[in-house]
Design a protein around this motif. Structure first.
Motif, PDB file in Angstrom:
ATOM      1  N   PRO A  31       0.626  -1.106   0.003  1.00  0.00           N
ATOM      2  CA  PRO A  31       0.001  -0.021  -0.007  1.00  0.00           C
ATOM      3  C   PRO A  31       0.746   1.275   0.006  1.00  0.00           C
ATOM      4  O   PRO A  31       0.996   1.925   0.955  1.00  0.00           O
ATOM      5  N   ILE A  34      -3.082   4.315  -0.820  1.00  0.00           N
ATOM      6  CA  ILE A  34      -4.030   4.766   0.316  1.00  0.00           C
ATOM      7  C   ILE A  34      -4.739   5.960  -0.079  1.00  0.00           C
ATOM      8  O   ILE A  34      -5.924   6.219   0.491  1.00  0.00           O
ATOM      9  N   ILE A  62      -7.701   0.024   3.568  1.00  0.00           N
ATOM     10  CA  ILE A  62      -7.256   1.029   4.652  1.00  0.00           C
ATOM     11  C   ILE A  62      -6.775   0.246   5.916  1.00  0.00           C
ATOM     12  O   ILE A  62      -5.590   0.601   6.345  1.00  0.00           O
ATOM     13  N   ALA A  87      -3.486  -1.220   5.059  1.00  0.00           N
ATOM     14  CA  ALA A  87      -2.329   0.249   4.911  1.00  0.00           C
ATOM     15  C   ALA A  87      -1.757   0.450   6.410  1.00  0.00           C
ATOM     16  O   ALA A  87      -0.760   0.641   6.576  1.00  0.00           O
ATOM     17  N   THR A  93      -6.020   9.820   7.864  1.00  0.00           N
ATOM     18  CA  THR A  93      -5.138   9.689   6.820  1.00  0.00           C
ATOM     19  C   THR A  93      -3.398   9.977   7.574  1.00  0.00           C
ATOM     20  O   THR A  93      -2.711   9.059   7.250  1.00  0.00           O
ATOM     21  N   THR A 134      -2.639   7.214   9.606  1.00  0.00           N
ATOM     22  CA  THR A 134      -2.073   5.808   8.908  1.00  0.00           C
ATOM     23  C   THR A 134      -0.541   5.953   8.869  1.00  0.00           C
ATOM     24  O   THR A 134       0.012   5.098   8.624  1.00  0.00           O
TER      25      THR A 134
END
Length: 218
Positions: A72, A77, A162, A165, A212, A215
Motif C-alpha cells: 500500500p 492509500i 485502509i 495499509a 489519513t 495511517t
C-alpha cells in the motif's frame, strides 16, 4: 461482485484473513501453488479469486515470476480514502435526514464508554479493539442508509484496504490517537444531533484527513 460465486467469495475472504494474520504480507511474491496451499484452495477457484483480486488492485500477476501482493503505497492509500470519502459524504446527506434519536443516543453512549476505557486501567489492546469495532460500525451505519448492497460491498472493501495499509505503515498506536478518533466522531454526532448535515459533513471530512495522517504515524 463478491456475491457472484461461493468459491470466489470464499477465496477473497481467505485472502483477507491471510493478510490480517500475517500469513501473507504486503509486497511479497508467491506462486499459484504456494497460494493454493496457503489458502487451502484448488487451482480453479484460486484462479477465479485472482481475477477478482487483480481487478480490486490487491495483487499483480507477474508472468514467470508469480503473484505479487500489493504494497500500500501513498497513491493506493490516497485513492482508497478518496473513494471512501465520496461514498460516505454522499451517504451522510441521506443519513442526516433520517437518523433517529435512538441511534444518536446509542452512538454517543458507546463513544463515551470507549473514552472511559481509554482513560481507565483497561488493557490497551482491549480498548483499541473496542474503538476499532465502533469506528467500523459508525461508518457502516452511515453507508447502510443508502440501502445499496453494491455500494456497501465496495465500502467494506475500502475499509479493509485502509486497515491493511495501517498494519503496514502504522508502527504503533497510542491511547491519544484513539481518543482523537472518538473526539472526531463526537463532532459528527453532535452536528447530527443539531440536524446540521453540512456541519456533519465538514466534521466527517476533517476526521478522514486526520485518519489519513494517523495511517503514517510512527
Amino acid at each position: 461482485m463478491l456475491e457472484e460465486g461461493h468459491h470466489t467469495n470464499e477465496g477473497y475472504r481467505l485472502f483477507r484473513e491471510a493478510l490480517q494474520n500475517g500469513q501473507l504480507k504486503a509486497g511479497m511474491v508467491v506462486t499459484q501453488n504456494e497460494l493454493c496451499d496457503l489458502l487451502g484452495l484448488s487451482l480453479s477457484p484460486l484462479r477465479e479469486t485472482l481475477v477478482l483480486l487483480e481487478e480490486f488492485g490487491l495483487v499483480e500477476i507477474k508472468p514467470r515470476t508469480g503473484i505479487r501482493i500489493v504494497y500500500p503505497e501513498v497513491a493506493f492509500i490516497r485513492e482508497n480514502y478518496q473513494f471512501r470519502i465520496m461514498i460516505e459524504v454522499y451517504a451522510l446527506r441521506s443519513f442526516g435526514d433520517t437518523v433517529t434519536e435512538a441511534w444518536l443516543a446509542s452512538m454517543r453512549g458507546r463513544h463515551e464508554d470507549c473514552r472511559r476505557l481509554l482513560e481507565g486501567s483497561t488493557p490497551f489492546e482491549e480498548a483499541q479493539s473496542q474503538v476499532i469495532a465502533l469506528d467500523r460500525k459508525m461508518h457502516r451505519d452511515i453507508v447502510e442508509a443508502l440501502e445499496n448492497r453494491a455500494v456497501l460491498a465496495t465500502h467494506t472493501r475500502l475499509q479493509e484496504n485502509i486497515s491493511m495499509a495501517r498494519r503496514v505503515h502504522q508502527r504503533s498506536s497510542f491511547r491519544a490517537q484513539l481518543a482523537d478518533t472518538i473526539d472526531e466522531h463526537m463532532k459528527v454526532i453532535a452536528a447530527l444531533e443539531r440536524r446540521d448535515v453540512p456541519a456533519a459533513i465538514v466534521a466527517l471530512e476533517a476526521h478522514f484527513r486526520a485518519s489519513t495522517h494517523r495511517t503514517f504515524a510512527a
